[in-house]
Write a protein that holds these residues in place. Structure first.
Motif, PDB file in Angstrom:
ATOM      1  N   GLY A 131      -7.407  10.797  -2.934  1.00  0.00           N
ATOM      2  CA  GLY A 131      -6.701  11.829  -2.179  1.00  0.00           C
ATOM      3  C   GLY A 131      -5.923  11.230  -1.032  1.00  0.00           C
ATOM      4  N   GLY A 132      -5.279  12.078  -0.295  1.00  0.00           N
ATOM      5  CA  GLY A 132      -4.486  11.622   0.840  1.00  0.00           C
ATOM      6  C   GLY A 132      -3.124  11.119   0.419  1.00  0.00           C
ATOM      7  N   ARG A 133      -2.536  10.345   1.305  1.00  0.00           N
ATOM      8  CA  ARG A 133      -1.189   9.830   1.098  1.00  0.00           C
ATOM      9  C   ARG A 133      -1.110   8.430   1.703  1.00  0.00           C
ATOM     10  N   PRO A 134      -0.108   7.668   1.334  1.00  0.00           N
ATOM     11  CA  PRO A 134       0.057   6.354   1.957  1.00  0.00           C
ATOM     12  C   PRO A 134       0.291   6.500   3.468  1.00  0.00           C
ATOM     13  N   ALA A 135      -0.244   5.567   4.214  1.00  0.00           N
ATOM     14  CA  ALA A 135      -0.038   5.542   5.662  1.00  0.00           C
ATOM     15  C   ALA A 135       1.397   5.142   5.971  1.00  0.00           C
ATOM     16  N   SER A 136       1.941   5.679   7.049  1.00  0.00           N
ATOM     17  CA  SER A 136       3.248   5.221   7.514  1.00  0.00           C
ATOM     18  C   SER A 136       3.074   3.791   8.045  1.00  0.00           C
ATOM     19  N   ARG A 137       4.178   3.126   8.282  1.00  0.00           N
ATOM     20  CA  ARG A 137       4.122   1.768   8.834  1.00  0.00           C
ATOM     21  C   ARG A 137       3.367   1.765  10.172  1.00  0.00           C
ATOM     22  N   ALA A 138       3.646   2.742  11.034  1.00  0.00           N
ATOM     23  CA  ALA A 138       2.974   2.819  12.342  1.00  0.00           C
ATOM     24  C   ALA A 138       1.486   3.116  12.176  1.00  0.00           C
ATOM     25  N   VAL A 148      -8.736  -2.062  -3.063  1.00  0.00           N
ATOM     26  CA  VAL A 148      -7.491  -1.455  -3.529  1.00  0.00           C
ATOM     27  C   VAL A 148      -6.547  -2.592  -3.915  1.00  0.00           C
ATOM     28  N   VAL A 149      -5.872  -2.421  -5.035  1.00  0.00           N
ATOM     29  CA  VAL A 149      -4.912  -3.404  -5.520  1.00  0.00           C
ATOM     30  C   VAL A 149      -3.588  -2.680  -5.769  1.00  0.00           C
ATOM     31  N   ALA A 150      -2.508  -3.323  -5.383  1.00  0.00           N
ATOM     32  CA  ALA A 150      -1.162  -2.759  -5.560  1.00  0.00           C
ATOM     33  C   ALA A 150      -0.982  -2.258  -6.988  1.00  0.00           C
ATOM     34  N   GLY A 151      -0.291  -1.127  -7.115  1.00  0.00           N
ATOM     35  CA  GLY A 151      -0.103  -0.515  -8.422  1.00  0.00           C
ATOM     36  C   GLY A 151       0.483  -1.451  -9.459  1.00  0.00           C
ATOM     37  N   ASP A 152       1.465  -2.268  -9.074  1.00  0.00           N
ATOM     38  CA  ASP A 152       2.100  -3.170 -10.040  1.00  0.00           C
ATOM     39  C   ASP A 152       1.279  -4.422 -10.320  1.00  0.00           C
ATOM     40  N   GLU A 153       0.145  -4.577  -9.646  1.00  0.00           N
ATOM     41  CA  GLU A 153      -0.738  -5.727  -9.874  1.00  0.00           C
ATOM     42  C   GLU A 153      -2.060  -5.313 -10.525  1.00  0.00           C
ATOM     43  N   GLN A 154      -2.237  -4.030 -10.792  1.00  0.00           N
ATOM     44  CA  GLN A 154      -3.486  -3.556 -11.377  1.00  0.00           C
ATOM     45  C   GLN A 154      -3.604  -3.980 -12.832  1.00  0.00           C
ATOM     46  N   GLY A 155      -4.836  -4.018 -13.304  1.00  0.00           N
ATOM     47  CA  GLY A 155      -5.101  -4.375 -14.686  1.00  0.00           C
ATOM     48  C   GLY A 155      -5.195  -5.865 -14.931  1.00  0.00           C
ATOM     49  N   ARG A 156      -5.175  -6.654 -13.873  1.00  0.00           N
ATOM     50  CA  ARG A 156      -5.239  -8.113 -14.010  1.00  0.00           C
ATOM     51  C   ARG A 156      -6.582  -8.685 -13.546  1.00  0.00           C
ATOM     52  N   GLY A 157      -7.491  -7.817 -13.116  1.00  0.00           N
ATOM     53  CA  GLY A 157      -8.815  -8.279 -12.697  1.00  0.00           C
ATOM     54  C   GLY A 157      -8.907  -8.743 -11.261  1.00  0.00           C
ATOM     55  N   TYR A 158      -7.876  -8.505 -10.454  1.00  0.00           N
ATOM     56  CA  TYR A 158      -7.913  -8.972  -9.069  1.00  0.00           C
ATOM     57  C   TYR A 158      -8.980  -8.255  -8.242  1.00  0.00           C
ATOM     58  N   LEU A 173       0.792  -1.232   0.000  1.00  0.00           N
ATOM     59  CA  LEU A 173       0.000   0.000   0.000  1.00  0.00           C
ATOM     60  C   LEU A 173       0.824   1.282   0.000  1.00  0.00           C
ATOM     61  N   ASP A 174       2.154   1.172   0.127  1.00  0.00           N
ATOM     62  CA  ASP A 174       3.013   2.354   0.187  1.00  0.00           C
ATOM     63  C   ASP A 174       3.300   2.873  -1.223  1.00  0.00           C
ATOM     64  N   ASP A 175       2.259   3.384  -1.865  1.00  0.00           N
ATOM     65  CA  ASP A 175       2.359   3.828  -3.251  1.00  0.00           C
ATOM     66  C   ASP A 175       1.434   5.027  -3.446  1.00  0.00           C
ATOM     67  N   PRO A 176       1.985   6.214  -3.667  1.00  0.00           N
ATOM     68  CA  PRO A 176       1.146   7.401  -3.845  1.00  0.00           C
ATOM     69  C   PRO A 176       0.131   7.275  -4.981  1.00  0.00           C
ATOM     70  N   ARG A 177       0.417   6.442  -5.983  1.00  0.00           N
ATOM     71  CA  ARG A 177      -0.519   6.270  -7.101  1.00  0.00           C
ATOM     72  C   ARG A 177      -1.867   5.733  -6.636  1.00  0.00           C
ATOM     73  N   LEU A 178      -1.875   5.014  -5.521  1.00  0.00           N
ATOM     74  CA  LEU A 178      -3.127   4.448  -5.014  1.00  0.00           C
ATOM     75  C   LEU A 178      -4.065   5.525  -4.481  1.00  0.00           C
ATOM     76  N   HIS A 179      -3.580   6.750  -4.360  1.00  0.00           N
ATOM     77  CA  HIS A 179      -4.386   7.854  -3.832  1.00  0.00           C
ATOM     78  C   HIS A 179      -4.765   8.864  -4.916  1.00  0.00           C
ATOM     79  N   THR A 180      -4.549   8.503  -6.173  1.00  0.00           N
ATOM     80  CA  THR A 180      -4.839   9.408  -7.284  1.00  0.00           C
ATOM     81  C   THR A 180      -6.284   9.879  -7.250  1.00  0.00           C
ATOM     82  N   TYR A 181      -7.222   8.989  -7.015  1.00  0.00           N
ATOM     83  CA  TYR A 181      -8.643   9.330  -7.050  1.00  0.00           C
ATOM     84  C   TYR A 181      -9.240   9.592  -5.669  1.00  0.00           C
TER      85      TYR A 181
END
Length: 174
Positions: free
Chosen positions: A45-52, A109-119, A35-43
């Motif tokens: 908003g916000g930002r990726p959460a820190s680990r904590a 939500v699906v990881a950016g590098d796994e998108q487009g595969r229908g998961y 989930l640490d991918d800013p692209r996941l917040h394109t639509y």
């Protein structure tokens, strides 16, 4: 019918290519990398959460309900059967409607590098079917009007767009 303080717990689910594991707090470390991918917040908003922050979020979510008991929280981690890799999440927020029915608001939500595969589609369809079997009669999702992939997932689940817009997202419902 569940009472506001007794909600259905997430069950392990399986789809053709995915295992849907009920969320556990120990998923946080593995899911941080997903989930640490800013692209996941394109639509959204916000930002990726820190680990904590992600660890704190998962600790709240695994309780299974809101503090006041008015919402049930179901969360799954999506794991590919072929690689064992976690690739995303699906969540459902349950509420009781005034007419006695139950509604579930879905999100995925699906990881950016796994998108487009229908998961996301595969997982959301599995969750929606399970929720329907459990007596949920209305499904809802909020989708940004420019997020065509999420609109496709909503359609696959059987949702239709409504004229309602909340925080810039169109409400879809069944």
């Amino acid at each position: 019918m569940s009472s506001p303080t007794s909600w259905t717990a997430a069950a392990p689910l399986h789809a053709a290519r995915l295992a849907l594991e009920p969320l556990r707090t120990d998923h946080a470390d593995e899911m941080f990398d997903v989930l640490d991918d800013p692209r996941l917040h394109t639509y959204t908003g916000g930002r990726p959460a820190s680990r904590a922050e992600l660890g704190d979020l998962f600790a709240r979510q695994v309780v299974g309900s809101s503090p006041d008991g008015t919402q049930g929280w179901l969360n799954w981690v999506l794991r590919r059967h072929d690689t064992g890799r976690a690739v995303g999440t699906v969540q459902a927020t349950l509420t009781h409607r005034p007419d006695g029915g139950r509604e579930a608001e879905l999100a995925w939500v699906v990881a950016g590098d796994e998108q487009g595969r229908g998961y996301a589609r595969e997982a959301a369809v599995a969750v929606a079917a399970w929720l329907r079997e459990d007596g949920v009669d209305t499904l809802v999702a909020h989708v940004h009007p420019d997020h065509h992939a999420s609109a496709g997932v909503a359609r696959a689940v059987g949702l239709r767009p409504t004229g309602t817009v909340v925080d810039g997202e169109t409400r879809w419902t069944s």
